[in-house]
Design an enzyme around this catalytic site. Sequence first.
Site, PDB file in Angstrom:
ATOM      1  N   SER A   1      -0.965 -12.328   3.558  1.00 53.23           N
ATOM      2  CA  SER A   1       0.303 -12.301   4.294  1.00 53.23           C
ATOM      3  C   SER A   1       0.607 -13.633   4.978  1.00 53.23           C
ATOM      4  O   SER A   1       1.771 -14.047   5.037  1.00 53.23           O
ATOM      5  CB  SER A   1       0.319 -11.151   5.309  1.00 53.23           C
ATOM      6  OG  SER A   1      -0.699 -11.294   6.276  1.00 53.23           O
TER       7      SER A   1
ATOM      8  N   LYS B   1     -11.905   5.691   9.838  1.00 52.72           N
ATOM      9  CA  LYS B   1     -12.526   4.670  10.691  1.00 52.72           C
ATOM     10  C   LYS B   1     -12.896   5.249  12.053  1.00 52.72           C
ATOM     11  O   LYS B   1     -13.935   4.917  12.622  1.00 52.72           O
ATOM     12  CB  LYS B   1     -11.583   3.481  10.839  1.00 52.72           C
ATOM     13  CG  LYS B   1     -11.332   2.755   9.520  1.00 52.72           C
ATOM     14  CD  LYS B   1     -10.328   1.648   9.666  1.00 52.72           C
ATOM     15  CE  LYS B   1     -10.088   0.939   8.341  1.00 52.72           C
ATOM     16  NZ  LYS B   1      -9.418   1.796   7.347  1.00 52.72           N
TER      17      LYS B   1
ATOM     18  N   LYS C   1       0.827  -1.204   0.000  1.00 53.62           N
ATOM     19  CA  LYS C   1       0.000   0.000   0.000  1.00 53.62           C
ATOM     20  C   LYS C   1       0.863   1.257   0.000  1.00 53.62           C
ATOM     21  O   LYS C   1       1.841   1.358   0.727  1.00 53.62           O
ATOM     22  CB  LYS C   1      -0.899  -0.012   1.239  1.00 53.62           C
ATOM     23  CG  LYS C   1      -1.855   1.162   1.331  1.00 53.62           C
ATOM     24  CD  LYS C   1      -2.671   1.078   2.624  1.00 53.62           C
ATOM     25  CE  LYS C   1      -3.568   2.290   2.787  1.00 53.62           C
ATOM     26  NZ  LYS C   1      -4.273   2.269   4.087  1.00 53.62           N
TER      27      LYS C   1
ATOM     28  N   VAL D   1      -3.586  -6.032  -0.976  1.00 54.29           N
ATOM     29  CA  VAL D   1      -2.139  -6.054  -0.737  1.00 54.29           C
ATOM     30  C   VAL D   1      -1.906  -6.690   0.631  1.00 54.29           C
ATOM     31  O   VAL D   1      -2.792  -6.640   1.477  1.00 54.29           O
ATOM     32  CB  VAL D   1      -1.546  -4.631  -0.776  1.00 54.29           C
ATOM     33  CG1 VAL D   1      -1.552  -4.068  -2.174  1.00 54.29           C
ATOM     34  CG2 VAL D   1      -2.257  -3.687   0.193  1.00 54.29           C
TER      35      VAL D   1
ATOM     36  N   LYS E   1      -6.834   1.568  -7.867  1.00 50.59           N
ATOM     37  CA  LYS E   1      -5.889   0.512  -8.244  1.00 50.59           C
ATOM     38  C   LYS E   1      -5.655   0.487  -9.750  1.00 50.59           C
ATOM     39  O   LYS E   1      -6.609   0.491 -10.523  1.00 50.59           O
ATOM     40  CB  LYS E   1      -6.415  -0.846  -7.781  1.00 50.59           C
ATOM     41  CG  LYS E   1      -6.693  -0.919  -6.282  1.00 50.59           C
ATOM     42  CD  LYS E   1      -7.282  -2.260  -5.899  1.00 50.59           C
ATOM     43  CE  LYS E   1      -7.650  -2.286  -4.423  1.00 50.59           C
ATOM     44  NZ  LYS E   1      -8.963  -1.702  -4.152  1.00 50.59           N
TER      45      LYS E   1
ATOM     46  N   TRP F   1      -6.083   5.868   9.808  1.00 48.00           N
ATOM     47  CA  TRP F   1      -7.184   5.476  10.699  1.00 48.00           C
ATOM     48  C   TRP F   1      -8.273   6.533  10.804  1.00 48.00           C
ATOM     49  O   TRP F   1      -9.330   6.277  11.393  1.00 48.00           O
ATOM     50  CB  TRP F   1      -6.638   5.162  12.100  1.00 48.00           C
ATOM     51  CG  TRP F   1      -5.916   3.862  12.149  1.00 48.00           C
ATOM     52  CD1 TRP F   1      -4.561   3.666  12.203  1.00 48.00           C
ATOM     53  CD2 TRP F   1      -6.496   2.555  12.135  1.00 48.00           C
ATOM     54  NE1 TRP F   1      -4.264   2.324  12.214  1.00 48.00           N
ATOM     55  CE2 TRP F   1      -5.436   1.616  12.175  1.00 48.00           C
ATOM     56  CE3 TRP F   1      -7.804   2.089  12.083  1.00 48.00           C
ATOM     57  CZ2 TRP F   1      -5.654   0.239  12.169  1.00 48.00           C
ATOM     58  CZ3 TRP F   1      -8.022   0.714  12.082  1.00 48.00           C
ATOM     59  CH2 TRP F   1      -6.956  -0.187  12.125  1.00 48.00           C
TER      60      TRP F   1
ATOM     61  N   HIS G   1       0.799   0.309  15.243  1.00 45.09           N
ATOM     62  CA  HIS G   1      -0.464   0.993  14.951  1.00 45.09           C
ATOM     63  C   HIS G   1      -1.203   1.314  16.244  1.00 45.09           C
ATOM     64  O   HIS G   1      -1.759   2.407  16.390  1.00 45.09           O
ATOM     65  CB  HIS G   1      -1.340   0.121  14.040  1.00 45.09           C
ATOM     66  CG  HIS G   1      -1.010   0.256  12.591  1.00 45.09           C
ATOM     67  ND1 HIS G   1      -1.872   0.795  11.669  1.00 45.09           N
ATOM     68  CD2 HIS G   1       0.112  -0.062  11.898  1.00 45.09           C
ATOM     69  CE1 HIS G   1      -1.305   0.797  10.474  1.00 45.09           C
ATOM     70  NE2 HIS G   1      -0.104   0.268  10.587  1.00 45.09           N
TER      71      HIS G   1
ATOM     72  N   ASP H   1       0.505   2.525   5.199  1.00 42.21           N
ATOM     73  CA  ASP H   1       0.364   2.123   6.600  1.00 42.21           C
ATOM     74  C   ASP H   1      -0.217   0.724   6.793  1.00 42.21           C
ATOM     75  O   ASP H   1      -0.711   0.415   7.872  1.00 42.21           O
ATOM     76  CB  ASP H   1      -0.526   3.127   7.327  1.00 42.21           C
ATOM     77  CG  ASP H   1      -1.939   3.180   6.730  1.00 42.21           C
ATOM     78  OD1 ASP H   1      -2.049   3.070   5.497  1.00 42.21           O
ATOM     79  OD2 ASP H   1      -2.908   3.321   7.488  1.00 42.21           O
ATOM     80  N   CYS H   2      -0.168  -0.134   5.805  1.00 43.65           N
ATOM     81  CA  CYS H   2      -0.777  -1.468   5.923  1.00 43.65           C
ATOM     82  C   CYS H   2       0.087  -2.385   6.803  1.00 43.65           C
ATOM     83  O   CYS H   2       1.221  -2.709   6.432  1.00 43.65           O
ATOM     84  CB  CYS H   2      -0.944  -2.089   4.537  1.00 43.65           C
ATOM     85  SG  CYS H   2      -1.447  -3.822   4.570  1.00 43.65           S
TER      86      CYS H   2
END
Length: 213
Positions: free
Chosen positions: A73, A210, A8, A60, A47, A207, A160, A19-20
């Site tokens: 991942s 959210k 990302k 990702v 994308k 963030w 995070h 920040d992923c």
Amino acid sequence: MALDICVKVAVGAPDVLGDCPFSQRVLLTLEEKKLPYKTHLINVSDKPQWFLDISPEGKVPVVKLDGKWVADSDVIVGLLEEKYPEPSLKTPPEFASVGSKIFGAFVTFLKSKDANDGSEKALVDELEALENHLKTHSGPFVAGEKITAVDLSLAPKLYHLEVALGHYKNWSVPESLTSVRNYAKALFSRESFENTKAKKEIVVAGWESKVNA
């Protein structure tokens, strides 16, 4: 030959790592295994078609292994361990789920608008479970003296937690949880982490939507 990895990009900064935490987990694995890699920064809000061609779900990270693009991942880290076993980052099975509920508890607390909904206590309970594990094992890492995959999964999530809760709730890990605090410091001070972490302001920005939802 360098491994290709799509991760990302930072919002509003086309050349800056995003920040992923799941992307960072894979980058940490590559760094700790001293594997050369080339990052391709993906704007997940817009994308490019070439990326959707290799990752139809648009997620990702994805890594190219043996000519095939691999997503998720968990899957990527497992395949990297099989293909590049040295240095080993294998976590003993009995420790694989240590700290696994922390990230979910963090997100719930971060998004909470009700101070009495129990979300803070739920997070502290999960952190206390990690504290107890670290105290009863020979540390500084989850499986002992050596860093393993479970640590590389937890490191971005704890980062995070520290950055986002510090910014949005003026909250930090309780001082009584000395083992957790020292564990986070040990992870964050590693060269691999310094090389792969998102800037704090990028984590905060990531963030925002959210928190304000």
